[in-house]
Motif scaffolding. Structure first.
Motif, PDB file in Angstrom:
ATOM      1  N   GLY A 125       0.812  -1.208   0.000  1.00  0.00           N
ATOM      2  CA  GLY A 125       0.000   0.000   0.000  1.00  0.00           C
ATOM      3  C   GLY A 125       0.848   1.262   0.000  1.00  0.00           C
ATOM      4  O   GLY A 125       0.541   2.231  -0.707  1.00  0.00           O
ATOM      5  N   MET A 126       1.919   1.260   0.812  1.00  0.00           N
ATOM      6  CA  MET A 126       2.823   2.412   0.839  1.00  0.00           C
ATOM      7  C   MET A 126       3.486   2.618  -0.518  1.00  0.00           C
ATOM      8  O   MET A 126       3.631   3.757  -0.991  1.00  0.00           O
ATOM      9  CB  MET A 126       3.890   2.205   1.921  1.00  0.00           C
ATOM     10  CG  MET A 126       3.356   2.305   3.347  1.00  0.00           C
ATOM     11  SD  MET A 126       2.907   4.006   3.795  1.00  0.00           S
ATOM     12  CE  MET A 126       4.534   4.764   3.811  1.00  0.00           C
ATOM     13  N   LEU A 127       3.888   1.509  -1.152  1.00  0.00           N
ATOM     14  CA  LEU A 127       4.525   1.608  -2.459  1.00  0.00           C
ATOM     15  C   LEU A 127       3.566   2.167  -3.501  1.00  0.00           C
ATOM     16  O   LEU A 127       3.926   3.061  -4.272  1.00  0.00           O
ATOM     17  CB  LEU A 127       5.039   0.236  -2.895  1.00  0.00           C
ATOM     18  CG  LEU A 127       5.678   0.153  -4.289  1.00  0.00           C
ATOM     19  CD1 LEU A 127       6.895   1.067  -4.367  1.00  0.00           C
ATOM     20  CD2 LEU A 127       6.057  -1.272  -4.630  1.00  0.00           C
ATOM     21  N   LEU A 128       2.328   1.652  -3.520  1.00  0.00           N
ATOM     22  CA  LEU A 128       1.338   2.154  -4.468  1.00  0.00           C
ATOM     23  C   LEU A 128       1.017   3.621  -4.204  1.00  0.00           C
ATOM     24  O   LEU A 128       0.857   4.414  -5.135  1.00  0.00           O
ATOM     25  CB  LEU A 128       0.069   1.305  -4.389  1.00  0.00           C
ATOM     26  CG  LEU A 128       0.197  -0.150  -4.865  1.00  0.00           C
ATOM     27  CD1 LEU A 128      -1.112  -0.901  -4.642  1.00  0.00           C
ATOM     28  CD2 LEU A 128       0.600  -0.198  -6.339  1.00  0.00           C
ATOM     29  N   GLY A 129       0.937   3.984  -2.928  1.00  0.00           N
ATOM     30  CA  GLY A 129       0.688   5.377  -2.586  1.00  0.00           C
ATOM     31  C   GLY A 129       1.821   6.284  -3.034  1.00  0.00           C
ATOM     32  O   GLY A 129       1.590   7.390  -3.542  1.00  0.00           O
ATOM     33  N   ALA A 130       3.055   5.807  -2.835  1.00  0.00           N
ATOM     34  CA  ALA A 130       4.208   6.597  -3.268  1.00  0.00           C
ATOM     35  C   ALA A 130       4.221   6.760  -4.780  1.00  0.00           C
ATOM     36  O   ALA A 130       4.505   7.851  -5.300  1.00  0.00           O
ATOM     37  CB  ALA A 130       5.498   5.932  -2.792  1.00  0.00           C
ATOM     38  N   LEU A 131       3.910   5.669  -5.505  1.00  0.00           N
ATOM     39  CA  LEU A 131       3.868   5.741  -6.963  1.00  0.00           C
ATOM     40  C   LEU A 131       2.793   6.706  -7.440  1.00  0.00           C
ATOM     41  O   LEU A 131       3.011   7.489  -8.378  1.00  0.00           O
ATOM     42  CB  LEU A 131       3.627   4.347  -7.555  1.00  0.00           C
ATOM     43  CG  LEU A 131       4.770   3.341  -7.400  1.00  0.00           C
ATOM     44  CD1 LEU A 131       4.355   1.971  -7.930  1.00  0.00           C
ATOM     45  CD2 LEU A 131       6.026   3.826  -8.135  1.00  0.00           C
ATOM     46  N   PHE A 132       1.634   6.660  -6.774  1.00  0.00           N
ATOM     47  CA  PHE A 132       0.557   7.592  -7.138  1.00  0.00           C
ATOM     48  C   PHE A 132       0.973   9.027  -6.852  1.00  0.00           C
ATOM     49  O   PHE A 132       0.708   9.947  -7.657  1.00  0.00           O
ATOM     50  CB  PHE A 132      -0.712   7.244  -6.358  1.00  0.00           C
ATOM     51  CG  PHE A 132      -1.862   8.165  -6.639  1.00  0.00           C
ATOM     52  CD1 PHE A 132      -2.489   8.156  -7.875  1.00  0.00           C
ATOM     53  CD2 PHE A 132      -2.302   9.052  -5.673  1.00  0.00           C
ATOM     54  CE1 PHE A 132      -3.547   9.023  -8.143  1.00  0.00           C
ATOM     55  CE2 PHE A 132      -3.356   9.920  -5.934  1.00  0.00           C
ATOM     56  CZ  PHE A 132      -3.984   9.898  -7.172  1.00  0.00           C
ATOM     57  N   PHE A 133       1.641   9.253  -5.734  1.00  0.00           N
ATOM     58  CA  PHE A 133       2.104  10.612  -5.397  1.00  0.00           C
ATOM     59  C   PHE A 133       3.134  11.102  -6.412  1.00  0.00           C
ATOM     60  O   PHE A 133       3.078  12.255  -6.862  1.00  0.00           O
ATOM     61  CB  PHE A 133       2.696  10.609  -3.995  1.00  0.00           C
ATOM     62  CG  PHE A 133       3.295  11.928  -3.593  1.00  0.00           C
ATOM     63  CD1 PHE A 133       2.494  13.021  -3.315  1.00  0.00           C
ATOM     64  CD2 PHE A 133       4.682  12.078  -3.491  1.00  0.00           C
ATOM     65  CE1 PHE A 133       3.044  14.242  -2.949  1.00  0.00           C
ATOM     66  CE2 PHE A 133       5.238  13.287  -3.127  1.00  0.00           C
ATOM     67  CZ  PHE A 133       4.415  14.376  -2.854  1.00  0.00           C
ATOM     68  N   PHE A 134       4.063  10.214  -6.773  1.00  0.00           N
ATOM     69  CA  PHE A 134       5.069  10.599  -7.765  1.00  0.00           C
ATOM     70  C   PHE A 134       4.418  10.894  -9.118  1.00  0.00           C
ATOM     71  O   PHE A 134       4.890  11.763  -9.852  1.00  0.00           O
ATOM     72  CB  PHE A 134       6.107   9.484  -7.922  1.00  0.00           C
ATOM     73  CG  PHE A 134       7.014   9.347  -6.729  1.00  0.00           C
ATOM     74  CD1 PHE A 134       7.352  10.440  -5.956  1.00  0.00           C
ATOM     75  CD2 PHE A 134       7.518   8.107  -6.378  1.00  0.00           C
ATOM     76  CE1 PHE A 134       8.185  10.323  -4.858  1.00  0.00           C
ATOM     77  CE2 PHE A 134       8.362   7.969  -5.279  1.00  0.00           C
ATOM     78  CZ  PHE A 134       8.688   9.076  -4.519  1.00  0.00           C
ATOM     79  N   TRP A 135       3.355  10.179  -9.445  1.00  0.00           N
ATOM     80  CA  TRP A 135       2.655  10.453 -10.697  1.00  0.00           C
ATOM     81  C   TRP A 135       2.016  11.846 -10.653  1.00  0.00           C
ATOM     82  O   TRP A 135       2.035  12.575 -11.648  1.00  0.00           O
ATOM     83  CB  TRP A 135       1.594   9.382 -10.935  1.00  0.00           C
ATOM     84  CG  TRP A 135       0.676   9.696 -12.081  1.00  0.00           C
ATOM     85  CD1 TRP A 135      -0.614  10.138 -12.027  1.00  0.00           C
ATOM     86  CD2 TRP A 135       0.997   9.614 -13.481  1.00  0.00           C
ATOM     87  NE1 TRP A 135      -1.123  10.330 -13.278  1.00  0.00           N
ATOM     88  CE2 TRP A 135      -0.153  10.019 -14.199  1.00  0.00           C
ATOM     89  CE3 TRP A 135       2.134   9.238 -14.182  1.00  0.00           C
ATOM     90  CZ2 TRP A 135      -0.192  10.052 -15.583  1.00  0.00           C
ATOM     91  CZ3 TRP A 135       2.096   9.267 -15.572  1.00  0.00           C
ATOM     92  CH2 TRP A 135       0.952   9.667 -16.261  1.00  0.00           C
ATOM     93  N   LEU A 136       1.475  12.209  -9.498  1.00  0.00           N
ATOM     94  CA  LEU A 136       0.855  13.525  -9.374  1.00  0.00           C
ATOM     95  C   LEU A 136       1.878  14.646  -9.516  1.00  0.00           C
ATOM     96  O   LEU A 136       1.551  15.724 -10.044  1.00  0.00           O
ATOM     97  CB  LEU A 136       0.143  13.640  -8.015  1.00  0.00           C
ATOM     98  CG  LEU A 136      -1.086  12.755  -7.812  1.00  0.00           C
ATOM     99  CD1 LEU A 136      -1.642  12.931  -6.404  1.00  0.00           C
ATOM    100  CD2 LEU A 136      -2.170  13.077  -8.842  1.00  0.00           C
ATOM    101  N   ILE A 137       3.104  14.421  -9.041  1.00  0.00           N
ATOM    102  CA  ILE A 137       4.130  15.476  -9.089  1.00  0.00           C
ATOM    103  C   ILE A 137       5.175  15.176 -10.174  1.00  0.00           C
ATOM    104  O   ILE A 137       6.317  15.604 -10.063  1.00  0.00           O
ATOM    105  CB  ILE A 137       4.823  15.637  -7.721  1.00  0.00           C
ATOM    106  CG1 ILE A 137       5.551  14.341  -7.332  1.00  0.00           C
ATOM    107  CG2 ILE A 137       3.822  16.036  -6.648  1.00  0.00           C
ATOM    108  CD1 ILE A 137       6.477  14.510  -6.151  1.00  0.00           C
ATOM    109  N   ARG A 138       4.766  14.443 -11.221  1.00  0.00           N
ATOM    110  CA  ARG A 138       5.721  14.016 -12.249  1.00  0.00           C
ATOM    111  C   ARG A 138       6.410  15.194 -12.930  1.00  0.00           C
ATOM    112  O   ARG A 138       7.574  15.103 -13.306  1.00  0.00           O
ATOM    113  CB  ARG A 138       5.028  13.132 -13.280  1.00  0.00           C
ATOM    114  CG  ARG A 138       3.865  13.782 -14.004  1.00  0.00           C
ATOM    115  CD  ARG A 138       3.092  12.763 -14.835  1.00  0.00           C
ATOM    116  NE  ARG A 138       1.981  13.355 -15.557  1.00  0.00           N
ATOM    117  CZ  ARG A 138       0.792  13.593 -15.052  1.00  0.00           C
ATOM    118  NH1 ARG A 138       0.563  13.303 -13.787  1.00  0.00           N
ATOM    119  NH2 ARG A 138      -0.176  14.122 -15.786  1.00  0.00           N
ATOM    120  N   LYS A 139       5.704  16.315 -13.096  1.00  0.00           N
ATOM    121  CA  LYS A 139       6.321  17.477 -13.732  1.00  0.00           C
ATOM    122  C   LYS A 139       7.446  18.037 -12.864  1.00  0.00           C
ATOM    123  O   LYS A 139       8.485  18.464 -13.378  1.00  0.00           O
ATOM    124  CB  LYS A 139       5.271  18.549 -14.004  1.00  0.00           C
ATOM    125  CG  LYS A 139       4.255  18.144 -15.063  1.00  0.00           C
ATOM    126  CD  LYS A 139       3.286  19.283 -15.353  1.00  0.00           C
ATOM    127  CE  LYS A 139       2.291  18.879 -16.438  1.00  0.00           C
ATOM    128  NZ  LYS A 139       1.334  19.970 -16.747  1.00  0.00           N
TER     129      LYS A 139
END
Length: 346
Positions: free
Chosen positions: A19-33
């Motif tokens: 869950g932490m990994l998926l959350g981190a990946l989702f967060f990184f996707w949001l701040i990809r720019k």
């Protein structure tokens, strides 16, 4: 009962980590720019690193070396902005104005050639196919031009963001050693030696290809611009920039970069176009037999067929960016796979 509780705790712990990994990946996707911005700053710092190290070797502190380097860079950027950028933008505008006329002239030549073939007994179906291919080629060229213009406008709109890159690079360079040591501490002790060996090989690939290839492109662009100026071909600065950028694409880039020069020279005369083609050929030979062996050497250790396959696959998957990144990514992937294989067979 104890075994059951232990199993439940293990599942819960793994679920939490997933869950932490998926959350981190989702967060990184949001701040990809933002991540891409920091990646650009790191890449600029990586390219400037050798210059800073050379200045340090001459007795300057790291901060002093950075201040001197940034002062030189600022002077160069201002010189380009005041002297070269207005000329380039003016030539770019003029090329945009004459390009439709050049295309119509070539289209008329092609239609006349088709008419002659038709008079010589060319099957109607074949002529239809050729005409369709001509239309598709025209649409493709117009699409590339539209994408290029949109890209330039988008780049101009991001000028504020781009100005952050040297600021980020400054802090990356200032704490380069500390950041490097921090990354080493994050590596697990059992795999640290293997990981550092892999990172060292990737570093060599990046140094030789990215830094070396950028230098070669700069030299090819400068030689092309100077050659076209001496020949009296118009828009020499524009042609030099185009040749330098397209030279980033291995194998095909030098050929593609020479086509605009020959086409524009042909608007003057056949002899001028022939002279431009000879100059482009000489520059390509200098690059292939002098610049590349001297600067790059056998940096990537890839077979020519592998390079061609990577270019075709990259262009198919990601267009222009695929062509630009296909070869270094292939070399990096080859190094990673080789180390993974060595670890598996140990």
């Amino acid at each position: 009962m104890v075994m059951g509780m232990h199993k439940v705790k293990t599942i819960a712990r793994r679920s939490f980590l997933v869950g932490m990994l998926l959350g981190a990946l989702f967060f990184f996707w949001l701040i990809r720019k933002i991540l891409l911005l920091f990646l650009g700053g790191w890449l600029l710092a990586y390219l400037l690193g050798p210059l800073v190290a050379r200045m340090e070797s001459r007795g300057l502190s790291r901060l002093q070396a950075l201040l001197v380097l940034y002062a030189i860079m600022t002077g160069l950027v201002l010189a380009v902005a005041f002297f070269l950028l207005p000329v380039f933008l003016r030539e770019l505008s003029q090329v945009g104005e004459v390009l439709p006329g050049i295309w119509l002239r070539w289209e008329g030549f092609w239609q006349n050639w088709l008419a002659r073939l038709d008079g010589a007994g060319l099957p109607a179906q074949v002529q239809k196919v050729l005409s369709e291919r001509l239309g598709q080629a025209r649409e493709g060229v117009e699409g590339w031009l539209a994408q290029g213009a949109a890209g330039i406008l988008a780049l101009a709109g991001q000028i504020g963001t781009i100005l952050l890159l040297p600021i980020l690079a400054f802090y990356f360079l200032l704490d380069w050693q500390r950041l490097h040591q921090g990354w080493e501490l994050l590596l697990p002790g059992s795999a640290r030696l293997h990981a550092l060996a892999l990172l060292d090989e990737l570093d060599q690939i990046m140094k030789k290809f990215i830094r070396g290839h950028l230098l070669i492109c700069l030299l090819v662009g400068a030689l092309t611009g100077i050659g076209m100026t001496l020949l009296g071909v118009p828009y020499a600065l524009f042609l030099g920039v185009v040749a330098g950028i397209l030279d980033l694409i291995p194998f095909f880039g030098p050929i593609l970069g020479g086509i605009p020069a020959v086409v524009l020279a042909l608007q003057i005369s056949w002899s001028k176009a022939l002279a431009a083609a000879v100059v482009i050929l000489v520059i390509q030979q200098v690059e292939a037999h002098l610049l590349s062996p001297k600067i790059l050497g056998d940096a990537l250790n890839l077979h020519p067929l592998t390079v061609i396959f990577a270019l075709l696959a990259g262009g198919e998957v990601a267009g222009l960016w695929g062509l630009l990144l296909a070869v270094p990514l292939t070399a990096i992937g080859k190094a990673i796979l080789r180390y993974v294989f060595l670890l598996l067979v140990e």
